[in-house]
Design a protein around this motif. Structure first.
Motif, mmCIF file in Angstrom:
data_model
loop_
_atom_site.group_PDB
_atom_site.id
_atom_site.type_symbol
_atom_site.label_atom_id
_atom_site.label_comp_id
_atom_site.label_asym_id
_atom_site.label_seq_id
_atom_site.Cartn_x
_atom_site.Cartn_y
_atom_site.Cartn_z
ATOM 1 N N VAL A 69 -7.386 2.782 4.424
ATOM 2 C CA VAL A 69 -6.477 3.046 5.555
ATOM 3 C C VAL A 69 -5.721 1.776 5.925
ATOM 4 O O VAL A 69 -4.499 1.792 6.097
ATOM 5 C CB VAL A 69 -7.258 3.579 6.776
ATOM 6 C CG1 VAL A 69 -6.356 3.645 8.007
ATOM 7 C CG2 VAL A 69 -7.833 4.959 6.478
ATOM 8 N N PHE A 70 -6.440 0.654 6.037
ATOM 9 C CA PHE A 70 -5.780 -0.606 6.393
ATOM 10 C C PHE A 70 -4.897 -1.119 5.260
ATOM 11 O O PHE A 70 -3.894 -1.802 5.508
ATOM 12 C CB PHE A 70 -6.813 -1.658 6.793
ATOM 13 C CG PHE A 70 -7.332 -1.487 8.197
ATOM 14 C CD1 PHE A 70 -6.510 -1.737 9.280
ATOM 15 C CD2 PHE A 70 -8.625 -1.055 8.427
ATOM 16 C CE1 PHE A 70 -6.965 -1.570 10.582
ATOM 17 C CE2 PHE A 70 -9.096 -0.888 9.721
ATOM 18 C CZ PHE A 70 -8.262 -1.152 10.810
ATOM 19 N N SER A 71 -5.242 -0.794 4.011
ATOM 20 C CA SER A 71 -4.370 -1.155 2.884
ATOM 21 C C SER A 71 -3.025 -0.443 2.999
ATOM 22 O O SER A 71 -1.981 -0.989 2.616
ATOM 23 C CB SER A 71 -5.039 -0.796 1.553
ATOM 24 O OG SER A 71 -6.178 -1.592 1.325
ATOM 25 N N LEU A 72 -3.062 0.786 3.519
ATOM 26 C CA LEU A 72 -1.817 1.523 3.751
ATOM 27 C C LEU A 72 -0.916 0.802 4.748
ATOM 28 O O LEU A 72 0.308 0.836 4.631
ATOM 29 C CB LEU A 72 -2.120 2.933 4.276
ATOM 30 C CG LEU A 72 -2.477 4.008 3.259
ATOM 31 C CD1 LEU A 72 -2.904 5.282 3.974
ATOM 32 C CD2 LEU A 72 -1.298 4.312 2.342
ATOM 33 N N PHE A 73 -1.518 0.116 5.715
ATOM 34 C CA PHE A 73 -0.741 -0.578 6.740
ATOM 35 C C PHE A 73 0.135 -1.669 6.128
ATOM 36 O O PHE A 73 1.330 -1.747 6.416
ATOM 37 C CB PHE A 73 -1.666 -1.183 7.795
ATOM 38 C CG PHE A 73 -2.021 -0.223 8.904
ATOM 39 C CD1 PHE A 73 -1.378 -0.278 10.114
ATOM 40 C CD2 PHE A 73 -3.002 0.738 8.718
ATOM 41 C CE1 PHE A 73 -1.694 0.613 11.140
ATOM 42 C CE2 PHE A 73 -3.337 1.627 9.733
ATOM 43 C CZ PHE A 73 -2.679 1.567 10.941
ATOM 44 N N TYR A 74 -0.466 -2.549 5.290
ATOM 45 C CA TYR A 74 0.333 -3.666 4.780
ATOM 46 C C TYR A 74 1.145 -3.315 3.534
ATOM 47 O O TYR A 74 2.124 -3.994 3.224
ATOM 48 C CB TYR A 74 -0.551 -4.908 4.546
ATOM 49 C CG TYR A 74 -1.305 -4.964 3.238
ATOM 50 C CD1 TYR A 74 -0.729 -5.517 2.101
ATOM 51 C CD2 TYR A 74 -2.610 -4.494 3.136
ATOM 52 C CE1 TYR A 74 -1.425 -5.589 0.910
ATOM 53 C CE2 TYR A 74 -3.314 -4.569 1.952
ATOM 54 C CZ TYR A 74 -2.721 -5.126 0.847
ATOM 55 O OH TYR A 74 -3.405 -5.193 -0.345
ATOM 56 N N THR A 75 0.777 -2.233 2.840
ATOM 57 C CA THR A 75 1.539 -1.854 1.650
ATOM 58 C C THR A 75 2.613 -0.801 1.932
ATOM 59 O O THR A 75 3.623 -0.740 1.230
ATOM 60 C CB THR A 75 0.608 -1.305 0.552
ATOM 61 O OG1 THR A 75 -0.114 -0.174 1.058
ATOM 62 C CG2 THR A 75 -0.364 -2.364 0.072
ATOM 63 N N VAL A 76 2.383 0.048 2.937
ATOM 64 C CA VAL A 76 3.300 1.168 3.214
ATOM 65 C C VAL A 76 3.925 1.074 4.602
ATOM 66 O O VAL A 76 5.142 1.205 4.749
ATOM 67 C CB VAL A 76 2.568 2.523 3.057
ATOM 68 C CG1 VAL A 76 3.490 3.678 3.425
ATOM 69 C CG2 VAL A 76 2.049 2.687 1.629
ATOM 70 N N THR A 126 11.435 -3.512 -0.553
ATOM 71 C CA THR A 126 11.830 -2.406 -1.437
ATOM 72 C C THR A 126 11.066 -2.480 -2.765
ATOM 73 O O THR A 126 10.621 -1.462 -3.298
ATOM 74 C CB THR A 126 13.348 -2.421 -1.717
ATOM 75 O OG1 THR A 126 13.723 -3.684 -2.278
ATOM 76 C CG2 THR A 126 14.157 -2.199 -0.453
ATOM 77 N N SER A 127 10.898 -3.709 -3.274
ATOM 78 C CA SER A 127 10.156 -3.893 -4.523
ATOM 79 C C SER A 127 8.674 -3.587 -4.325
ATOM 80 O O SER A 127 8.037 -2.949 -5.166
ATOM 81 C CB SER A 127 10.328 -5.331 -5.019
ATOM 82 O OG SER A 127 11.685 -5.653 -5.164
ATOM 83 N N PHE A 128 8.129 -4.048 -3.193
ATOM 84 C CA PHE A 128 6.721 -3.832 -2.855
ATOM 85 C C PHE A 128 6.407 -2.338 -2.817
ATOM 86 O O PHE A 128 5.461 -1.852 -3.457
ATOM 87 C CB PHE A 128 6.462 -4.476 -1.482
ATOM 88 C CG PHE A 128 5.012 -4.778 -1.202
ATOM 89 C CD1 PHE A 128 3.992 -4.264 -1.996
ATOM 90 C CD2 PHE A 128 4.668 -5.579 -0.127
ATOM 91 C CE1 PHE A 128 2.668 -4.546 -1.724
ATOM 92 C CE2 PHE A 128 3.333 -5.873 0.151
ATOM 93 C CZ PHE A 128 2.335 -5.357 -0.652
ATOM 94 N N THR A 129 7.217 -1.596 -2.057
ATOM 95 C CA THR A 129 7.004 -0.151 -1.918
ATOM 96 C C THR A 129 7.143 0.568 -3.253
ATOM 97 O O THR A 129 6.385 1.500 -3.550
ATOM 98 C CB THR A 129 8.014 0.428 -0.907
ATOM 99 O OG1 THR A 129 7.909 -0.290 0.321
ATOM 100 C CG2 THR A 129 7.742 1.903 -0.640
ATOM 101 N N SER A 130 8.114 0.142 -4.066
ATOM 102 C CA SER A 130 8.360 0.801 -5.356
ATOM 103 C C SER A 130 7.251 0.524 -6.365
ATOM 104 O O SER A 130 7.146 1.218 -7.378
ATOM 105 C CB SER A 130 9.717 0.341 -5.919
ATOM 106 O OG SER A 130 10.756 0.750 -5.062
ATOM 107 N N THR A 131 6.437 -0.483 -6.115
ATOM 108 C CA THR A 131 5.303 -0.769 -6.980
ATOM 109 C C THR A 131 4.153 0.212 -6.744
ATOM 110 O O THR A 131 3.375 0.495 -7.657
ATOM 111 C CB THR A 131 4.796 -2.216 -6.735
ATOM 112 O OG1 THR A 131 5.859 -3.121 -6.970
ATOM 113 C CG2 THR A 131 3.632 -2.566 -7.644
#
Length: 319
Positions: free
Chosen positions: A276-283, A74-79
């Motif tokens: 695109v791959f950054s979206l995988f681990y962050t989102v 939740t914190s990761f996504t909110s960042t």
């Protein structure tokens, strides 16, 4: 822009996050997509945290680690996502250098803590499957909470040192970051200062912190799979694998994309693929974690059904 004291160089005070480089007419669609992802991610992870806290049957090391992971997600996504949503909605892609370094700090903190937490969760499953007679002695609630605290503290110490070094850098221009977040490589590439020290320190920390955690996770699952394959009963092996299959899926998605993002060469042709791959681990990972753990876990599903039935009973009483 501001002028450096005693020098002729002009330092920039803000960056421009170029984001996804899409046409203006597609931005509302992308905004709605990310908004739905953000709402579902927050709701799913908060639900898991609530279930772990309120249901005493989930007060075990495995689920306490899961609750910590959901809190981290939740914190990761909110960042990341609120900043992306605001940029898509208003078209303002500017971010101050202080704001950019702050985002990098929290991004690095959560990545480091998640690697530690995933390693702990894999080790927990290793003990449960490969060393069941020693499990209670080696992994109880008290030890679990201490290890979870260490995961946050270790991430905090490492990223604080790297961020302090980053805050000493000067940026003279250009000021465009071809990304949707402030990551290490895109930011340091724009610096007009010597970045050899921060690059060396980051490499050392990755070598002594991230690499051992990855190897621990990998070794744990090699041992788990080896043990499962030696179980003569098909039912027994299926039951053993079901206890760790959810976590194995999450680890594969997370580490797979993380390795691709930071191992791919930083070239113009691969930069969009990197995003695109950054979206995988962050989102994507924070989004699918609640779905994977709730849909593939009997205890979580039972706790959810129990919570829903209690809620329905309260509604009936109020009527």
């Amino acid at each position: 822009m501001e002028k450096a004291e005693g020098e002729n160089e002009t330092y920039i005070t803000e960056f421009i996050l170029l984001g996804f480089g899409i046409h203006a007419e597609l931005q509302p669609l992308l905004f709605l997509l990310f908004l739905v992802i953000y709402i579902v991610t927050m709701a799913g992870n908060i639900l898991i945290i609530a279930l772990v806290v309120t249901d005493r049957h989930l007060h075990t090391p495995m689920y306490l680690f899961l609750g910590n992971l959901s809190c981290l997600e939740t914190s990761f996504t909110s960042t990341i996502l609120p900043r992306v949503l605001a940029s898509l909605l208003t078209g303002d892609r500017n971010i101050s250098i202080t704001g950019c370094i702050t985002q990098f700090y929290f991004l690095g903190l959560y990545v480091a803590a998640e690697c530690f937490l995933l390693a702990l969760m894999s080790y927990d499953r290793y003990l449960a499957i490969c060393k069941p007679l020693h499990y209670i002695a080696l992994m109880n609630v008290r030890i679990c909470l201490q290890l979870a605290a260490v995961s946050w503290m270790s991430g905090f110490m490492i990223i604080t040192i790297v961020t302090c070094l980053m805050s000493q850098l000067h940026f003279c221009g250009p000021n465009e970051i071809n990304h949707f977040l402030c990551d290490f490589t895109p930011v340091t590439k724009l610096s007009c200062s010597d970045t050899s020290l921060i690059t060396l320190v980051t490499f050392i920390f990755c070598s002594i912190y991230m690499l051992p955690l990855f190897l621990l996770t990998l070794t744990s699952y090699i041992c788990i799979i080896s043990t499962i394959l030696r179980i003569p009963s098909t039912t027994g092996s299926r039951k053993a694998f079901s206890t760790c299959s959810s976590h194995l899926i999450v680890v594969t998605i997370y580490y797979g994309t993380l390795i691709i993002v930071y191992m791919l060469p930083d070239t113009d042709t691969l930069r969009d693929l990197n995003k695109v791959f950054s979206l995988f681990y962050t989102v994507l990972t924070p989004l699918v974690n609640p779905l994977i753990y709730s849909l593939r876990n009997k205890e979580v599903k039972a706790a959810l059904k129990k919570a829903i039935s209690k809620y329905m009973e309260l509604i009936e009483i109020e009527k």
